[in-house]
Design an enzyme around this catalytic site. Structure first.
Site, mmCIF file in Angstrom:
data_model
loop_
_atom_site.group_PDB
_atom_site.id
_atom_site.type_symbol
_atom_site.label_atom_id
_atom_site.label_comp_id
_atom_site.label_asym_id
_atom_site.label_seq_id
_atom_site.Cartn_x
_atom_site.Cartn_y
_atom_site.Cartn_z
ATOM 1 N N ASP A 196 0.834 -1.206 0.000
ATOM 2 C CA ASP A 196 0.000 0.000 0.000
ATOM 3 C C ASP A 196 0.869 1.256 0.000
ATOM 4 O O ASP A 196 1.441 1.642 1.021
ATOM 5 C CB ASP A 196 -0.916 -0.013 1.227
ATOM 6 N N ASP A 403 -1.939 4.944 -5.839
ATOM 7 C CA ASP A 403 -2.264 4.221 -4.607
ATOM 8 C C ASP A 403 -2.465 2.741 -4.880
ATOM 9 O O ASP A 403 -3.505 2.332 -5.409
ATOM 10 C CB ASP A 403 -3.522 4.815 -3.974
#
Length: 550
Positions: A196, A403
């Site tokens: 992440d 992201d």
């Protein structure tokens, strides 16, 4: 008296030719011929300038000068000079860091640099699952801290220039996550962590005891008393910087993260050994700080992707890469490459050894603010095929965030609406199937769809246009149809771009996994740039010298 016999006048000196030979130590410089006119003859009459010029042109000196200019050595030197000039021009125009194309630091510094920094390569593992995309797609954007101080030391028993291989696993459908494996503890145990780039803190589900944890693939991490970070630790002060916690000398350091999809994680800060396995089989051991998470809520509990936590890779100083940099282990550079294949997989690297030295598109990253450490930039316009969807006006810009914690891509509400309008050109072949709940919008074709190749040619690529370099060089991020579409279990074509108002304020583009596949993406926190290039994401390659193309 005899008259003296007249003698013809002595020949007049008309000029001098100077021939310069090349020096013995550098014969490639060639020889030169220089002519000087010394004649005192009167100038030619005004009525014959052309004849005089023609005579000069036919003179031996002029012919010798022309021969010298067209000699093979001079021609070769001219070709070499032109080639070097064109190569230099190519470097200036197409390389973001031309000095990096040549050898790095001097030899006396190279050994010291290898002792201080190296790169770790983390492969990505595929895994299976079986839920609808809508149930597993998540958006993880969360941060908790700004500053980072060294709080551990590295012990290594690997060669100084080795690289650790950590694969990325998972897939877009049906898992909606990509993960890698790290080994933690004095007796190393594996943990699968969701990769992440939108999260600051790395955390692992923890038996402290655990009050609300998802069923992961491995037993919960069980900390010892000595692993817990105390409130007086500088890292704890940074984590709790924006929290109204009362200081307690004997208490633990609590944290809480809330993500953009309204899921959350709560726990305490802990420290332990992390073991990284090198590509040559050697191992590196270091201390790192992470979250011991004992209370997860929301999507973190229902996701079918079997992971043990999250690997925080934002630009925050508490992220894993920043911790490694603060200990002098790597340069603060992160890169990932996710396969576009249905089986997923790919690799992740920490450090700059695997960053291509040419062929990448680089854009400046916006400086982080007091709330977020996202990899953020500005998009000036969006095109669908050759048609502009939105933007292009003077002063217009849309924030964009890269992201990997988001399964899908999100557009601002206006751009999303105009994209849907642009896609109506397929209405004579596809009709919306409201019974397919895989995604908000799915279309059924008027023919049987076996694979994505059957429908790809009906759609156009999306292009995000960024600010030009030097006002002339275009910089764009191209998303092919397979980067925003997918095939559902019903054989329908589903749109993998969602309305951003469903998960955040709807003013930002969020590039998720679906659109990041098939590209090597590099986040350079030293140079503050984001870069990308096309890749099959199969075999990572270390950066080499400049290409030879003469």
């Amino acid at each position: 008296m005899e008259r003296e016999t007249e003698r013809p006048p002595p020949p007049q000196l008309h000029g001098v030719v100077i021939i310069t030979l090349p020096p013995p130590d550098n014969p490639f410089k060639g020889k030169t011929i220089t002519a000087f006119t010394l004649s005192d003859d009167p100038p030619p009459p005004p009525h014959a300038p052309l004849a005089a010029a023609a005579a000069v042109a036919r003179s031996p000196l002029a012919r010798a000068a022309r021969r010298s200019l067209l000699s093979p050595r001079r021609a070769a030197a001219a070709v070499l000079g032109a080639s070097l000039f064109l190569f230099s021009l190519w470097i200036c125009l197409f390389s973001e860091a031309p000095l990096q194309l040549f050898d790095g630091p001097p030899l006396e510094e190279d050994g010291r640099r290898q002792e201080e920094e190296r790169s770790f390569l983390l492969p990505l593992y595929p895994k299976s699952g079986g839920r609808a995309l809508r149930e597993v797609g998540d958006l993880k954007l969360g941060s908790i801290s700004r500053k980072r101080k060294q709080s551990g030391n590295m012990e290594t028993y690997a060669s100084a220039n080795s690289s650790t291989v950590l694969p990325i696993g998972g897939n877009l459908f049906p898992d909606g996550q990509y993960y890698t494996t790290i080994f933690v503890g004095s007796s190393p145990k594996p943990y699968y962590l969701d990769v992440d780039t939108g999260s600051d803190l790395t955390w692992i589900q923890c038996d402290a005891p655990c009050t609300s944890c998802a069923k992961g693939p491995h037993p919960l991490y069980k900390p010892r008393k000595g692993n817990i970070i105390l409130p007086k630790d500088s890292l704890c002060l940074e984590v709790q910087k924006n929290q109204n916690n009362h200081y307690c000398d004997s208490c633990q350091c609590d944290y809480e993260i809330e993500y953009a999809d309204h899921s959350s994680s709560m726990g305490v800060l802990a420290t332990d050994e992390m073991h990284l396995v090198a590509a040559n089989g050697d191992r590196a051991k270091l201390n790192f700080v992470f979250g011991c998470a004992y209370d997860q809520q929301g999507q973190l509990l229902v996701s079918p992707a079997k992971t043990d936590g999250i690997l925080g890779l934002s630009s925050s100083r508490i992220s894993l890469a920043s911790q490694l940099e603060s200990q002098g282990i790597i340069s603060n550079v992160i890169g990932h490459c996710i396969k576009r294949d249905a089986d997923g997989g790919g690799y992740l690297f920490l450090g700059d050894d695997y960053v291509p030295r040419w062929g990448m598109t680089l854009i400046p990253r916006q400086n982080p603010n007091d709330l977020t450490n996202f990899y953020r930039a500005k998009v000036l316009k969006i095109n669908y095929g050759g048609k502009q969807v939105i933007g292009g006006k003077r002063g217009y810009a849309i924030p964009v965030i890269f992201d990997t914690g988001s399964s899908y891509t999100y557009f601002p509400v206006e751009a999303y609406g105009k994209l849907i309008t642009s896609l109506k050109t397929i209405s004579n072949i596809f009709v919306q199937d409201y019974s397919d709940l895989t995604m908000p919008i799915c279309w059924r074709a008027n023919f049987h769809v076996k694979s994505f190749k059957d429908v790809k040619h009906f759609f156009q690529p999306l292009t995000l246009q960024f600010e030009k370099r030097w006002w002339i060089m275009s910089r764009s991020f191209t998303i092919p149809p397979e980067g925003y579409l997918m095939i559902s279990n019903k054989g329908n074509v589903c749109l993998g771009i969602l309305n951003g108002t469903e998960v955040h304020d709807g003013s930002t583009i969020i590039l998720g996994d679906i659109s990041l596949r098939g590209k090597l993406i590099v986040y350079d926190n030293v140079q503050r740039t984001i870069g990308w290039t096309q890749s099959d994401c199969k075999d990572p390659k270390k950066a080499t010298g400049f290409p030879f193309f003469f």
